[in-house]
Scaffold this motif. Structure first.
Motif, mmCIF file in Angstrom:
data_model
loop_
_atom_site.group_PDB
_atom_site.id
_atom_site.type_symbol
_atom_site.label_atom_id
_atom_site.label_comp_id
_atom_site.label_asym_id
_atom_site.label_seq_id
_atom_site.Cartn_x
_atom_site.Cartn_y
_atom_site.Cartn_z
ATOM 1 N N HIS A 1 38.791 44.340 36.689
ATOM 2 C CA HIS A 1 40.207 43.983 36.682
ATOM 3 C C HIS A 1 40.600 43.618 35.254
ATOM 4 N N THR A 2 41.707 44.150 34.780
ATOM 5 C CA THR A 2 42.065 44.071 33.362
ATOM 6 C C THR A 2 41.950 42.677 32.745
ATOM 7 N N ARG B 1 42.333 50.827 41.033
ATOM 8 C CA ARG B 1 42.956 49.604 40.534
ATOM 9 C C ARG B 1 43.319 48.633 41.651
ATOM 10 N N ASP B 2 43.943 49.139 42.718
ATOM 11 C CA ASP B 2 44.362 48.252 43.803
ATOM 12 C C ASP B 2 43.159 47.615 44.485
ATOM 13 N N ASP C 1 33.184 48.196 44.569
ATOM 14 C CA ASP C 1 34.266 47.445 43.942
ATOM 15 C C ASP C 1 34.064 45.945 44.134
ATOM 16 N N ARG D 1 41.647 44.972 42.161
ATOM 17 C CA ARG D 1 42.490 43.777 42.096
ATOM 18 C C ARG D 1 42.289 42.907 43.339
ATOM 19 N N ASP D 2 42.289 43.549 44.516
ATOM 20 C CA ASP D 2 42.091 42.787 45.756
ATOM 21 C C ASP D 2 40.696 42.169 45.801
ATOM 22 N N THR E 1 38.898 41.335 43.276
ATOM 23 C CA THR E 1 38.835 40.258 42.285
ATOM 24 C C THR E 1 39.481 38.987 42.817
ATOM 25 N N ASN E 2 40.581 39.117 43.536
ATOM 26 C CA ASN E 2 41.214 37.942 44.151
ATOM 27 C C ASN E 2 40.247 37.265 45.118
ATOM 28 N N TYR F 1 41.472 53.963 36.484
ATOM 29 C CA TYR F 1 42.638 53.538 37.250
ATOM 30 C C TYR F 1 42.610 53.998 38.707
ATOM 31 N N ALA G 1 33.741 43.350 41.060
ATOM 32 C CA ALA G 1 34.656 42.214 40.986
ATOM 33 C C ALA G 1 33.899 40.892 40.919
#
Length: 341
Positions: free
Chosen positions: A261-262, A172-173, A220, A176-177, A179-180, A169, A224
């Motif tokens: 990412h989850t 995480r942020d 990261d 997530r970014d 992955t987008n 964790y 991703a």
């Protein structure tokens, strides 16, 4: 789990008890029973279960366990090893042993490990199996040395194996970014041609595995991009094909599973399950497949892997079909970038 190579030399009951944690990948707790199947004195399969309480549930336990072991044929004989106090274990071991005997399998030996002593339920020779047990120190055993040299690991308990899947964790942020961004990149690739995603996946998987083999940690953005590409079935199947059955690649896919990412964890967790399975680490394989299904209950390959593991089938039951199809780019729905089966 099943074993393609015999890496440990077992000459005595003490050796066998010392080997069990390395065969399973962790030290079994009290209340466990381990079934070890041999073919001409070569260990080919080991499985662990929790002895049920109350005792009348033992029938259900054996109804599941016996056919799983039978599928490992040809088997010469079995050894049963129980862990805990005699009051519960000794009667249970005899019931399980009788179930295997009734099914036509030879139970060569039944052992109980209580604290730091080994007791035989099948040997009456006091010279080799004294009534007060055989003391042993598994950490000082030659088997432990052999296992370490062979690259086998015995974690403290089953929970320690599960921690290999604990999500990271801390980033995480960032993930997530990233992955987008990777999803947008994927959508652009889809519009350029039917093979563009697969070709990008070939490069990403090979580069990621090569970096890990060379000791480098993926960024990261790289995690991703890889996890987004793995949503393509052909890329995922290629990843299975390119992954080698050794601990280094288990570690790699465990890291991707923790960091992805989850919503995208199901694919790398399933690749991890297959990799662990091919290495003989059935416990981690089951946990990884179950983890994939916790994230995506409809993930078909994870279901197939889990069912095959529970049935005691070899990994070739699934991996051959994957290998035959990995070179064929899958047809994706461009409206669903997370095409996870």
């Amino acid at each position: 789990m099943s074993f393609t190579e015999n890496k440990l030399t077992v000459r005595s009951s003490a050796d066998l008890a010392a080997a069990v944690p390395y065969l399973l990948g962790f030290h079994p707790s009290d209340g466990s029973i381990v079934v070890i199947a041999s073919r001409e004195r070569r260990i080919v399969f080991a499985a662990r279960g929790d002895l049920p309480t109350p005792a009348h549930l033992l029938r259900e336990f054996t109804v599941h366990l016996v056919p799983v072991v039978q599928r490992q044929q040809p088997i010469t004989d079995l050894v049963l090893v129980g862990y805990g106090m005699p009051e519960h274990l000794d009667p249970a071991l005899r019931i399980v042993g009788d179930a295997f005997t009734t099914a036509g399998l030879t139970v060569r030996e039944m052992l109980r490990v209580t604290e730091a002593r080994i007791f035989s339920l099948t040997c009456d020779d006091r010279s080799c199996c004294p009534p007060d047990g055989i003391p042993f120190d598994p950490t000082a055993s030659l088997v432990a040395v052999q296992a370490t040299v062979a690259g086998l690991v015995a974690r403290p308990d089953r929970a320690a194996v599960a921690r290999r899947l604990t999500p990271d964790y801390s980033g995480r942020d960032s993930i997530r970014d990233a992955t987008n961004t990777a999803t947008t990149r994927m959508e652009a690739l889809i519009t350029t041609g039917s093979t563009a995603v697969f070709e990008a996946g070939v490069l990403a998987v090979r580069d990621a595995l090569r970096q890990h083999d060379n000791g480098a940690r993926l960024t990261d953005d790289e995690v991703a991009w890889l996890s987004v590409l793995l949503t393509d079935r052909a890329v995922r199947d290629l990843a299975v094909d390119l992954t080698q059955p050794h601990e280094q690649h288990i570690t790699f896919w465990a890291e991707i599973t923790r960091r992805a990412h989850t919503p995208l964890v199901a694919a790398p967790a399933t690749v991890l399950a297959l990799t662990a399975w091919r290495c003989g680490d059935g416990v981690l394989a089951v946990m990884a497949a179950e983890h994939a299904l916790q994230i995506n209950p409809d993930y078909q390959l994870a279901h197939l892997v889990l069912h095959a593991l529970q049935a005691g089938l070899p990994p070739t039951a699934i991996e051959e079909a994957i290998t035959r199809t990995h070179h064929s780019p899958s047809t994706r729905n461009p409206n669903h970038p997370y095409d996870q089966e």
